[in-house]
Structures are given as C-alpha cells and as structure tokens.
Design an enzyme around this catalytic site. Structure first.
Site, PDB file in Angstrom:
ATOM      1  N   GLU A  70       4.936   0.564  61.711  1.00  0.00           N
ATOM      2  CA  GLU A  70       6.280   0.770  61.182  1.00  0.00           C
ATOM      3  C   GLU A  70       6.788   2.119  61.682  1.00  0.00           C
ATOM      4  O   GLU A  70       6.427   3.165  61.139  1.00  0.00           O
ATOM      5  CB  GLU A  70       6.304   0.730  59.650  1.00  0.00           C
ATOM      6  CG  GLU A  70       6.041  -0.644  59.063  1.00  0.00           C
ATOM      7  CD  GLU A  70       6.252  -0.673  57.552  1.00  0.00           C
ATOM      8  OE1 GLU A  70       6.883   0.259  57.017  1.00  0.00           O
ATOM      9  OE2 GLU A  70       5.777  -1.641  56.921  1.00  0.00           O
ATOM     10  N   GLU A 112       0.101  -1.624  53.419  1.00  0.00           N
ATOM     11  CA  GLU A 112       0.071  -0.270  52.865  1.00  0.00           C
ATOM     12  C   GLU A 112      -0.716  -0.226  51.550  1.00  0.00           C
ATOM     13  O   GLU A 112      -0.303   0.409  50.577  1.00  0.00           O
ATOM     14  CB  GLU A 112       1.500   0.257  52.662  1.00  0.00           C
ATOM     15  CG  GLU A 112       2.247   0.440  53.965  1.00  0.00           C
ATOM     16  CD  GLU A 112       3.631   1.046  53.779  1.00  0.00           C
ATOM     17  OE1 GLU A 112       4.046   1.839  54.635  1.00  0.00           O
ATOM     18  OE2 GLU A 112       4.307   0.720  52.779  1.00  0.00           O
TER      19      GLU A 112
END
Length: 585
Positions: free
Chosen positions: A234, A158
């Site tokens: 995710e 991320e």
C-alpha cells in the site's frame, strides 16, 4: 502452470524476473459499466497489475445469503482485468480496513456476544469458514495456476496493527490452501516492530504499507525478512477525508519522487489508491483509536488518487506515468479521455413525507424492555428510532444516552430538543416533563462502523441504556430503518418553502438525451442521504468538506429520474443543483 514465485530477492513469473507495478481499484466502489474504463486507464499509465480487496459484508449481507451480482460481481471484474492483459492481486481477508463499513466484516457478527473478532475464536472462525466455502471456489478457476489472472492473494490485512494471534493467521493460511488456493500468499503490515511481529506468518511473504521514507521502511522490513522481494503493498499516494475536516491533497511531484525512490531500490509497488471511487449507500467506515474518539468517513473516496472519483486522469496520473517510462516501455496506446459530465441545472422538490408519519410504512415496531443496539434487532445499517413514554410532571434534567452510536436527535412530544453526538461531549439535551407525561423519541443515525483500531466491535444505536437524570427508562418501542426500500412512502405536496424535522423530499430530474455523469450539490440542506432511481448514492452533511455527491451516468436514464432526499436536521432549501464538477472541499 504459470505462477508468481519468489527467487532470492526477486519476483519471477513464468520463470522470468518481473517487477509488479500495481494499482488498487475496488470493484465495489465503481459501477460495473465503468470497470473497463478504469482498468484501461490503469494499463495506459504503464501498470501491469491491478489489486482489489474483497469486502465480506458486501457479499454476505445476511448470514448464509450471498450476493455476487452487479457491483458485487468480483469474478467479472477479475476476468475483465485478465482480458486486458493485467495481473490481479486479490486481498480476500475477512477484514480489509479500506475505510469501509466495519472494515469489511459483516455487522451481523456483532449480534452474537460469543463472537470475538480476528482471533482463534471458534464461533468467529465458523463464520469465516462458511464464507470461504462460498468465496474461494469462485476464485479458484481465476488463479494463474488455472490459467487465470490472479497471481497472489493476501492472508490477512495489517493484522499486526490489531493483534498478535499468529495461530489465527496460520489458520487463515491453511483455510485458503485447503480450498485450492495455490498462488503466492502474502501478508501486509506497517513498518513498525510490533506490527511486523504480530502480522507475519512463517514462510509467507511479508510486504509493507507506507506513504513516505521508502528506504527507512524497507530497512525495517529487512530486519524481519532478510531475503525476498521488496514490495510496498500500500503506497499511500493520497488520503481519505472525515466529515468536518479539510479535504486531503498530496502533491503529485512528491508522490512521483517517493515512487521513483522505491523503483530505484528494486522494489515492486501497489498504489493505494490508483482509483478510489465512491462509498455509495451506507458503506463508508470511521476511525476510532480511543474510546471517545470517532471520525466518520465521507461518501467520496476520491483519495486524491491518480484517477479522481469520476475516473478522470489527474496531474498525478501523468507524473507517475513519466516515472514508469524511465524504467519500462509504456504500452502503445493512448490514455483514454475523461467520460462526459453534464450540469443539468436546478430542480425543485415538489413533495415530501415526514418521517414520523411514515413509520408504519417503513418498519414493523418491536417491543423492547431496554433500548438495544441495532444489530440485536437484525439491522445492519441506516437509522433506528427508539420511542417511550415518560410520566410527568418532572423537573428539568439531562437526558443521558449511555454510549450513543453515533448521532441522536431527541424529540419530546415530537418537539425537537437537541442532538447528542458520540464525539462531542459538549452537546447535551435537557428537558422537563409536563403534567400528564410526554412521548420521547430518539432517532439514532449509524454513520459508519469503525474500520481500524482496537474499538472495531462498534455496535450501533443505543448500546447501554437511556436515563432522564439518574433514572433509567424502560419500556420501549423500536423502529428499525435500514431504508433499503422507499417504495412504501406516501408523499404529499409541499406547502411551505422550508420544513423542520426528519423528512423525505421527492423531485424529478428530466434528461433529454443519453445521460452523462453529474454531481448533486445540496446547498441549504443539512444532513442525510440521497436516492437516485431507488439507489442510495450516499451520505451528505453541510459540515463538509464534501459538498457534492457523484452520480455516475448508469444510475440515470433518459427521461424522468426520481430523486429522493432524506434530510434529518431540516432544510433551508428545496432546490437540488446538478453540476458538472465536484466540490470536495
């Protein structure tokens, strides 16, 4: 050579199309004795892949000293997954987030003012390279290209949520390739413009992280990656808890519906989390998106996942399994049963040791002109005590801790004066100094370094000095207390029913037969940590929502078990209750 490849809009494995149905299980949040149970339940649910992060700070707690044993045996976890016929996705980024202490980065990085995190900063990259020199050769034999179960590895995590130094991402990519990592590499980011712009690497597969609106999220990913398999790396099917908030629960039918939406779009999915586990010891992190914003994470990482904290299948587990059965054949195996739980009843703490009487047994004092952050004293976690003398007399003024990280208890001549918390500016401490002066003690608790956002460099303790009124106070004695070894403590019998001030309390739990999982309820206790047979099982706080601490059976033994509670705010009870069900709020 068996390898996961990208062909047009599909994954192929061994030259055959494959859809990855993966679940996250963090080996570092589960005792090794239970890895097999959790992985078997993953497979029984119809999953073909397991995913795990690798936290740098778990494996290199001090510079140059590595640990890959016990709960840190990542190689053993990966091999076990392979033996069960599961593929493995590994995310060994220097930074992992994961609601884990400092997002997996080692706290000792913060002792060096020259280090800048997660960018093309040479001192930082030198530390990353040294870590990769130790880690990646351990993973190389486990790659699918070498006959192992690892089919893909992440470059960074991320990153677009943090920065835009794409040269740094390419450096990490080459750092992996140059050390023999030849499986599919990928990145993962939220489906927003700035995140995808900052987090993608040329010719590296980008995946998306989200918990809802699958079609909209994948459409955004397609704007930046027109071709390639769709994958939600995710899928947030639950959520984590902060102290003082409500416990998060997400409806299982809703989770199953979003999951089916992704499958109908032809996507692969990784459930974050499939089984959350526990933030044992001082491993839980915190959120802080603004300078004065700080939200520490609780000990339980139950995450309202398909398997709960103790590894039991939930209704969500079976709702997901039913969806998988629509798209593929389930394995011919029974879902393993929940492991046994036991309510061992109530035991009484019989002895205690007041913290201030034990300082010389727990720590060596350090003289310091000003109070520095704990990292400057070589400390990663736990508590730190700052002590000085103030001349008197002085009129009443406010004690100001500039940038207190995170929660401080203030004592004047060992009399409790109040609490200062970084997230609550309304809590202030005032006192006057008597004729002849007074001893000032400030006990600061590190409640977990920030694991996400722009304030990642979260040094602990007192970071900018202490004032009484406008006058800075100099000449300190500092006691570092990581509390990783309580053997030196000198306990004495308790002579009254309740006590005030920071103290250690000792009890014995006797177990007649083979131990079973249990949960410790601390009704009447205020705030602190608990040790079971020398192992720190984590933080507790009456602020909730979590009201019990999970104790896996492998931490216990037949016969007598030592329980030590370090309570810092004072307790109204000396009882410890062992129950067979969790209370998460």
């Amino acid at each position: 050579m068996t390898v996961l490849t990208v062909q047009n809009d599909q994954f192929h494995f061994d030259d055959k199309p494959i859809r990855l149905i993966s679940g996250a299980i963090h080996y570092f949040r589960v005792v090794p004795e239970y890895w097999y149970d959790r992985l078997l339940k993953l497979k029984a649910c119809g999953f073909n892949t397991v995913e795990t992060y690798i936290p740098w700070n778990f494996h290199e707690p001090t510079p140059g000293k590595f640990n890959f044993e016990g709960m840190a045996d990542v190689e053993g976890f990966i091999r076990l997954a392979g033996e069960l016929g599961l593929h493995v996705i590994v995310r060994p980024s220097p930074y992992i987030c994961a609601e884990w202490e400092f997002g997996g980065l080692p706290a000792w990085l913060l002792a060096d003012r020259e280090i800048q995190l997660r960018c093309m900063n040479r001192p930082y990259l030198e530390k990353v390279d040294a870590y990769y020199d130790e880690l990646l050769p351990r993973l190389k034999p486990l790659l699918s290209t070498n006959g192992g179960p690892i089919i893909a590895m992440q470059v960074e995590n991320e990153y677009g949520s943090y920065g835009n130094d794409t040269a740094y991402l390419q450096y990490l990519e080459q750092a992996m390739i140059s050390r023999g990592i030849d499986v599919l590499l990928f990145t993962s980011d939220g489906p927003e413009n700035h995140m995808l712009q900052g987090g993608m690497v040329p010719n590296v597969l980008e995946t998306a992280n989200f918990g809802s609106r699958a079609e909209e999220s994948f459409e955004m990913l397609r704007r930046y990656q027109p071709q390639g398999p769709l994958m939600c790396m995710e899928y947030w099917n639950g959520w984590f808890d902060h102290w003082g908030e409500e416990h998060h629960v997400r409806n299982g039918d809703e989770v199953a519906k979003v999951f089916e939406d992704m499958l109908s779009l032809g996507a692969s999915v990784n459930f974050y989390m499939f089984h959350g586990g526990t933030n044992f010891g001082f491993t839980s992190g915190a959120n802080g998106l603004e300078r004065d914003h700080y939200e520490p994470t609780v000990t339980s990482y139950d995450y309202n996942a398909p398997l709960n904290e103790a590894g039991d299948p939930t209704e969500k587990y079976f709702a997901i399994r039913d969806i998988i059965a629509k798209y593929t054949d389930l394995p011919e195996m029974e879902v393993p049963k929940a492991l046994p739980k036991q309510a061992y009843g109530t035991v009484l703490t019989a002895s205690h040791a007041a913290l201030f009487d034990q300082l010389h047994l727990l720590s060596e004092p350090v003289k310091s002109v000003t109070p520095e952050p704990m990292e400057r004293y070589g400390q990663n976690n736990g508590f730190i005590l700052y002590e000085t003398f103030i001349t008197g007399p002085r009129e009443e003024k406010e004690l100001i801790i500039q940038d207190c990280h995170d929660r401080a208890l203030v004592f004047l001549n060992d009399e409790f004066k109040g609490i200062i918390e970084r997230w609550d500016s309304s809590k202030k401490v005032h006192f006057e100094v008597p004729n002849g002066g007074a001893s000032l003690r400030i006990l600061v608790e590190n409640m977990g370094r920030i694991n996400y956002g722009p304030y990642l460099a979260d040094r602990k303790g007192i970071t900018e000095g202490v004032r009484h009124g406008n006058q800075f106070l100099y000449g300190w004695t500092v006691w570092t207390m990581p509390l990783d070894d309580l053997k030196p403590l000198d306990f004495a019998a308790i002579e009254k029913t309740t006590t005030n001030g920071p103290a250690f309390y000792r009890a014995e739990l006797h177990i007649e037969n083979a131990p079973a999982d249990t949960f410790l309820k601390l009704k009447g206790w205020s705030k602190g940590v608990v040790y079971v047979n020398g192992f720190n099982i984590g933080r507790y706080w009456k602020a909730g929502p979590q009201q019990t601490l999970y104790i896996p059976a492998p931490f216990l033994r037949q016969g007598n078990n030592e329980i030590i509670v370090f309570d810092i705010d004072g307790t109204d009870s000396l009882e410890l209750q062992f129950v067979d069900q969790p209370e998460l709020g």
